[in-house]
Design a protein around this motif. Structure first.
Motif: not given
Length: 258
Positions: A42-45, A87-92
Protein backbone atom coordinates in the motif's frame (compact mmCIF):
# COMPACT_ATOMS: atom_id res chain seq x y z
CA UNK A 1 21.63 15.78 -38.81
CA UNK A 2 24.80 17.88 -38.85
CA UNK A 3 26.75 17.66 -35.64
CA UNK A 4 27.48 21.03 -34.08
CA UNK A 5 30.78 21.85 -32.45
CA UNK A 6 30.92 21.43 -28.73
CA UNK A 7 33.12 24.48 -28.14
CA UNK A 8 30.15 26.83 -27.93
CA UNK A 9 28.81 27.88 -24.56
CA UNK A 10 25.21 27.25 -23.66
CA UNK A 11 23.12 30.39 -23.54
CA UNK A 12 22.20 31.72 -20.16
CA UNK A 13 18.57 31.09 -21.14
CA UNK A 14 19.16 27.36 -21.24
CA UNK A 15 18.11 25.70 -18.03
CA UNK A 16 20.44 23.62 -15.93
CA UNK A 17 19.53 21.28 -13.11
CA UNK A 18 17.66 23.17 -10.40
CA UNK A 19 18.55 20.65 -7.70
CA UNK A 20 22.06 19.24 -7.51
CA UNK A 21 21.82 15.61 -8.53
CA UNK A 22 25.26 14.90 -7.06
CA UNK A 23 23.65 14.69 -3.61
CA UNK A 24 21.90 11.50 -4.72
CA UNK A 25 24.00 8.45 -3.88
CA UNK A 26 23.17 5.34 -5.84
CA UNK A 27 22.00 2.76 -3.29
CA UNK A 28 23.47 -0.72 -3.21
CA UNK A 29 21.40 -3.77 -4.08
CA UNK A 30 21.16 -4.70 -0.40
CA UNK A 31 19.98 -1.17 0.50
CA UNK A 32 17.25 -1.41 -2.13
CA UNK A 33 16.16 -4.83 -0.86
CA UNK A 34 16.06 -3.65 2.77
CA UNK A 35 14.17 -0.52 1.72
CA UNK A 36 11.54 -2.57 -0.13
CA UNK A 37 11.17 -4.98 2.80
CA UNK A 38 10.33 -2.11 5.14
CA UNK A 39 7.49 -0.90 2.92
CA UNK A 40 4.04 -2.38 2.50
CA UNK A 41 2.45 -2.78 -0.91
CA UNK A 42 0.00 0.00 0.00
CA UNK A 43 2.86 2.39 0.80
CA UNK A 44 4.61 1.62 -2.47
CA UNK A 45 1.38 2.07 -4.45
CA UNK A 46 0.67 5.37 -2.68
CA UNK A 47 4.15 6.73 -3.40
CA UNK A 48 3.91 5.56 -7.03
CA UNK A 49 0.62 7.45 -7.38
CA UNK A 50 2.21 10.58 -5.88
CA UNK A 51 5.08 10.31 -8.37
CA UNK A 52 2.73 9.87 -11.34
CA UNK A 53 0.71 12.91 -10.28
CA UNK A 54 3.87 14.98 -9.80
CA UNK A 55 5.21 14.11 -13.25
CA UNK A 56 1.84 14.79 -14.90
CA UNK A 57 1.71 18.19 -13.20
CA UNK A 58 5.21 19.07 -14.40
CA UNK A 59 4.44 17.85 -17.90
CA UNK A 60 1.51 20.27 -18.26
CA UNK A 61 4.08 22.99 -18.93
CA UNK A 62 6.41 20.59 -20.77
CA UNK A 63 9.07 21.14 -18.12
CA UNK A 64 11.62 18.28 -17.96
CA UNK A 65 11.57 16.39 -14.66
CA UNK A 66 14.82 15.98 -12.76
CA UNK A 67 15.70 13.06 -10.51
CA UNK A 68 16.94 15.42 -7.81
CA UNK A 69 13.56 17.19 -7.79
CA UNK A 70 11.70 13.87 -7.61
CA UNK A 71 13.77 12.78 -4.61
CA UNK A 72 13.38 16.15 -2.87
CA UNK A 73 9.69 16.76 -3.54
CA UNK A 74 8.16 13.29 -3.77
CA UNK A 75 10.24 10.33 -2.63
CA UNK A 76 12.10 11.96 0.28
CA UNK A 77 12.82 9.15 2.76
CA UNK A 78 11.97 6.62 0.01
CA UNK A 79 15.02 7.65 -2.06
CA UNK A 80 16.75 4.28 -1.66
CA UNK A 81 13.92 2.66 -3.64
CA UNK A 82 13.88 5.40 -6.28
CA UNK A 83 14.35 3.06 -9.25
CA UNK A 84 11.77 0.55 -8.03
CA UNK A 85 9.09 3.24 -7.74
CA UNK A 86 10.16 4.82 -11.04
CA UNK A 87 9.74 1.43 -12.74
CA UNK A 88 6.20 1.14 -11.37
CA UNK A 89 5.42 4.71 -12.47
CA UNK A 90 6.72 3.95 -15.96
CA UNK A 91 4.45 0.91 -16.21
CA UNK A 92 1.46 2.95 -15.10
CA UNK A 93 2.19 5.69 -17.65
CA UNK A 94 2.36 3.13 -20.46
CA UNK A 95 -0.61 1.01 -19.43
CA UNK A 96 -3.01 3.74 -18.24
CA UNK A 97 -2.06 6.90 -20.13
CA UNK A 98 -0.27 5.64 -23.24
CA UNK A 99 2.79 7.72 -22.28
CA UNK A 100 6.43 6.74 -22.12
CA UNK A 101 8.81 8.19 -19.52
CA UNK A 102 12.13 8.82 -21.28
CA UNK A 103 15.47 9.83 -19.78
CA UNK A 104 16.85 12.51 -22.12
CA UNK A 105 19.92 13.41 -20.06
CA UNK A 106 21.70 10.41 -18.58
CA UNK A 107 24.33 12.54 -16.84
CA UNK A 108 21.92 14.74 -14.88
CA UNK A 109 19.05 12.22 -14.95
CA UNK A 110 16.38 14.34 -16.62
CA UNK A 111 13.11 12.80 -17.80
CA UNK A 112 10.25 13.77 -20.10
CA UNK A 113 6.90 12.21 -20.99
CA UNK A 114 6.22 11.40 -24.63
CA UNK A 115 3.04 10.12 -26.20
CA UNK A 116 3.42 6.53 -27.39
CA UNK A 117 0.50 6.95 -29.76
CA UNK A 118 0.89 7.96 -33.42
CA UNK A 119 1.91 11.64 -33.59
CA UNK A 120 -0.49 14.05 -35.29
CA UNK A 121 0.06 15.23 -38.83
CA UNK A 122 2.10 18.40 -39.22
CA UNK A 123 -0.84 20.35 -40.68
CA UNK A 124 -3.03 19.33 -37.71
CA UNK A 125 -0.31 20.43 -35.30
CA UNK A 126 -0.09 23.85 -36.94
CA UNK A 127 -3.84 24.47 -36.81
CA UNK A 128 -4.48 22.83 -33.42
CA UNK A 129 -2.18 24.75 -31.07
CA UNK A 130 -0.64 28.09 -32.13
CA UNK A 131 2.44 27.77 -29.88
CA UNK A 132 3.05 24.20 -30.99
CA UNK A 133 2.59 25.31 -34.59
CA UNK A 134 5.20 28.04 -34.18
CA UNK A 135 7.59 25.56 -32.59
CA UNK A 136 6.99 23.09 -35.43
CA UNK A 137 7.89 25.77 -37.99
CA UNK A 138 11.17 26.54 -36.18
CA UNK A 139 12.07 22.85 -35.79
CA UNK A 140 11.34 22.31 -39.47
CA UNK A 141 13.60 25.20 -40.43
CA UNK A 142 16.45 23.94 -38.26
CA UNK A 143 16.09 20.40 -39.59
CA UNK A 144 16.02 21.42 -43.25
CA UNK A 145 19.06 23.67 -42.80
CA UNK A 146 21.25 20.84 -41.54
CA UNK A 147 20.60 21.02 -37.82
CA UNK A 148 22.12 24.41 -36.96
CA UNK A 149 20.50 27.75 -37.80
CA UNK A 150 21.62 31.33 -36.99
CA UNK A 151 19.02 33.12 -34.88
CA UNK A 152 18.75 35.87 -37.50
CA UNK A 153 17.38 33.38 -40.02
CA UNK A 154 14.76 32.22 -37.52
CA UNK A 155 13.63 35.80 -36.79
CA UNK A 156 13.46 36.64 -40.52
CA UNK A 157 11.41 33.52 -41.19
CA UNK A 158 8.96 34.42 -38.42
CA UNK A 159 8.66 37.98 -39.70
CA UNK A 160 7.50 36.61 -43.05
CA UNK A 161 4.73 34.90 -41.08
CA UNK A 162 3.78 38.26 -39.49
CA UNK A 163 5.35 37.16 -36.20
CA UNK A 164 7.90 39.85 -35.34
CA UNK A 165 10.20 39.03 -32.39
CA UNK A 166 10.58 42.77 -31.78
CA UNK A 167 6.86 43.33 -31.29
CA UNK A 168 4.34 41.90 -28.85
CA UNK A 169 2.14 39.36 -30.61
CA UNK A 170 -1.57 39.03 -29.68
CA UNK A 171 -1.31 35.21 -29.58
CA UNK A 172 2.27 34.57 -28.44
CA UNK A 173 3.03 37.65 -26.35
CA UNK A 174 6.79 38.20 -26.17
CA UNK A 175 7.88 36.11 -29.16
CA UNK A 176 11.60 36.22 -28.45
CA UNK A 177 11.08 35.15 -24.84
CA UNK A 178 8.77 32.34 -25.95
CA UNK A 179 11.35 30.97 -28.37
CA UNK A 180 14.59 31.54 -26.44
CA UNK A 181 13.26 30.87 -22.95
CA UNK A 182 10.11 28.72 -22.89
CA UNK A 183 10.97 26.44 -25.81
CA UNK A 184 14.52 26.13 -24.44
CA UNK A 185 13.35 25.30 -20.90
CA UNK A 186 11.08 22.65 -22.38
CA UNK A 187 14.14 21.20 -24.16
CA UNK A 188 12.62 21.52 -27.62
CA UNK A 189 15.34 23.95 -28.69
CA UNK A 190 18.89 24.79 -27.72
CA UNK A 191 19.98 28.41 -28.01
CA UNK A 192 23.77 28.48 -28.08
CA UNK A 193 26.28 31.30 -28.11
CA UNK A 194 28.75 31.18 -31.00
CA UNK A 195 32.28 31.60 -29.60
CA UNK A 196 34.51 34.49 -30.65
CA UNK A 197 31.77 36.57 -32.29
CA UNK A 198 31.45 40.33 -31.88
CA UNK A 199 28.70 41.34 -31.69
CA UNK A 200 27.61 38.14 -29.96
CA UNK A 201 25.72 35.71 -32.19
CA UNK A 202 23.56 32.71 -31.32
CA UNK A 203 22.39 29.60 -33.15
CA UNK A 204 19.42 27.30 -32.71
CA UNK A 205 19.59 23.51 -32.71
CA UNK A 206 17.10 20.81 -31.76
CA UNK A 207 16.84 20.16 -28.03
CA UNK A 208 16.81 16.78 -26.31
CA UNK A 209 13.01 16.61 -26.15
CA UNK A 210 12.65 17.28 -29.86
CA UNK A 211 15.14 14.54 -30.68
CA UNK A 212 13.02 11.88 -28.97
CA UNK A 213 9.53 13.31 -29.46
CA UNK A 214 9.35 14.90 -32.91
CA UNK A 215 8.98 12.77 -36.03
CA UNK A 216 11.23 13.93 -38.87
CA UNK A 217 9.03 12.07 -41.33
CA UNK A 218 6.08 14.21 -40.18
CA UNK A 219 8.16 17.33 -40.79
CA UNK A 220 8.86 16.24 -44.37
CA UNK A 221 5.21 15.31 -44.91
CA UNK A 222 4.15 18.74 -43.63
CA UNK A 223 6.64 20.52 -45.91
CA UNK A 224 5.52 18.33 -48.79
CA UNK A 225 1.93 19.49 -48.24
CA UNK A 226 3.10 23.09 -47.98
CA UNK A 227 5.18 23.04 -51.18
CA UNK A 228 3.21 20.41 -53.13
CA UNK A 229 6.23 18.11 -53.17
CA UNK A 230 6.78 14.45 -52.41
CA UNK A 231 8.73 14.15 -49.11
CA UNK A 232 11.37 12.17 -50.99
CA UNK A 233 12.12 15.35 -52.95
CA UNK A 234 14.46 16.21 -50.07
CA UNK A 235 16.55 13.08 -50.49
CA UNK A 236 19.16 13.68 -47.77
CA UNK A 237 16.61 14.60 -45.12
CA UNK A 238 14.32 11.77 -46.20
CA UNK A 239 17.14 9.24 -45.75
CA UNK A 240 17.85 10.62 -42.27
CA UNK A 241 14.15 10.66 -41.35
CA UNK A 242 13.70 7.09 -42.57
CA UNK A 243 16.63 6.04 -40.40
CA UNK A 244 14.93 7.64 -37.38
CA UNK A 245 11.70 5.84 -38.23
CA UNK A 246 13.51 2.47 -38.48
CA UNK A 247 15.30 2.95 -35.17
CA UNK A 248 12.00 3.71 -33.38
CA UNK A 249 10.01 0.91 -34.96
CA UNK A 250 9.35 -2.00 -32.59
CA UNK A 251 11.55 -4.99 -33.31
CA UNK A 252 9.90 -8.39 -33.85
CA UNK A 253 10.10 -10.64 -30.83
CA UNK A 254 12.25 -13.75 -31.15
CA UNK A 255 11.34 -15.19 -27.78
CA UNK A 256 8.85 -17.64 -29.29
CA UNK A 257 11.37 -19.11 -31.69
CA UNK A 258 12.75 -22.52 -30.73
Amino acid sequence: MTQRKSSGKRSSTAVGVEEDDSIFTQPTTSQVQKGMEKLTKAQIDEKTTELVQYILMKDQKKIPIKRADIVKNVLKEYKNVFQEIMNRAQQRFEQVFGFKLVEIDAKNHVYILINKLEPVEGSEMISGNPKTGLLFVILSLVYMKGGVVPEGLVWNTLKKMKVDPGERHPEFGDVKKLVTDEFVRQRYLEYTKVPHTEPVKYVFTWGQRAEVEVSKIKILEFLGELHSQDPQHWSQQYKDASSQWSSRAPQPSTSSQR
